[in-house]
Design a protein around this motif. Structure first.
Motif, PDB file in Angstrom:
ATOM      1  N   GLY A 158      -6.267   1.196   2.755  1.00 55.62           N
ATOM      2  CA  GLY A 158      -5.723   0.201   1.711  1.00 55.62           C
ATOM      3  C   GLY A 158      -5.138  -1.242   2.174  1.00 55.62           C
ATOM      4  O   GLY A 158      -5.650  -2.033   1.731  1.00 55.62           O
TER       5      GLY A 158
ATOM      6  N   ILE B 249       0.823  -1.154  -0.001  1.00 52.78           N
ATOM      7  CA  ILE B 249      -0.084  -0.003   0.251  1.00 52.78           C
ATOM      8  C   ILE B 249       0.726   1.172   0.028  1.00 52.78           C
ATOM      9  O   ILE B 249       0.607   2.206  -0.608  1.00 52.78           O
TER      10      ILE B 249
ATOM     11  N   ASP C 174       1.550   1.848  -3.426  1.00 53.80           N
ATOM     12  CA  ASP C 174       0.151   2.378  -3.878  1.00 53.80           C
ATOM     13  C   ASP C 174       0.050   3.716  -3.851  1.00 53.80           C
ATOM     14  O   ASP C 174      -0.093   4.468  -4.915  1.00 53.80           O
TER      15      ASP C 174
END
Length: 227
Positions: free
Chosen positions: A176, A142, A145
């Motif tokens: 996330g 994440i 991300d």
């Protein structure tokens, strides 16, 4: 005197960064109280910088100070999740239009981040639908991300928008990671959705880029709001 002030600031910044990156990004910490003494020992500073860092996090809306109880990490609510995704959609769609218009798409950087994310997913090999397993790998996934999306935002060239988006980092990691554990195969879907966004940016299709961004955020939001 100045040296002492600088040391205090350094300790506060160290505690602030540690809390943001290692404590508040852990979904398991939601709904819990933080122990200043334990955190000070863990970080390697005195309690004063930890207390100062917590006050900064209160101003960020990430921590609450409860009288007689201490620092509390409030759970992310459904409303906050919806508002987070709405704000991200506005900022990312705006950035997409600007980078396409100015032909400043950071394609190489974003592709490199996406490749790292895909590689991490392929190497994981851990069940995605079992909570508490692979938590560190999920957080790293994440973080990549959020880096992917931050690179898009930064390429728009608006420092205020970049700083505003960066402030969403902790909530983005928390929600996330939660989304990864709630739906099996989400990592692969995320990589595919990121590729769709990047392909649209590279092709110069602003409408398609916005559609890809909206879809990506909507899927995550729906997963998180699912009861």
């Amino acid at each position: 005197m100045r040296k002492s002030s600088g040391t205090a600031a350094s300790g506060r910044e160290k505690a602030y960064a540690y809390l943001r990156e290692n404590i508040l990004t852990d979904p398991d910490m939601q709904g819990r109280f933080l122990n200043e003494q334990e955190l000070a020992a863990e970080i390697g500073v005195s309690r004063t910088p930890v207390r100062e860092a917590l006050l900064l996090l209160v101003s960020d809306g990430l921590v609450e100070l409860i009288p007689q109880r201490g620092a509390y990490v409030p759970p992310v609510t459904g409303r906050e999740i919806s508002e987070l995704m709405e704000l991200r959609g506005v900022l990312e769609s705006h950035a997409a239009r600007l980078v396409i218009e100015h032909r400043s798409v950071p394609a190489d950087k974003m592709q490199e981040t996406l490749d790292r994310q895909s590689k991490l997913h392929q190497q994981s090999g851990l069940p995605e639908n079992q909570e508490h397993q692979g938590a560190e790998a999920a957080q790293e996934f994440i973080r990549l991300d959020t880096l992917f999306h931050q690179q898009l935002i930064d390429a728009a060239g608006n420092e205020l928008i970049s700083r505003t988006y960066s402030k969403l980092h902790v909530r983005q990691v928390v929600v996330g990671v939660s989304a990864l554990f709630r739906t099996g195969g989400r990592r692969e879907q995320v990589c595919s959705e990121h590729q769709d966004i990047l392909d649209a940016l590279v092709s110069g299709d602003a409408a398609k880029a916005q559609e890809a961004i909206d879809h990506h955020l909507a899927v995550t939001r729906d997963i998180l709001l699912r009861t």
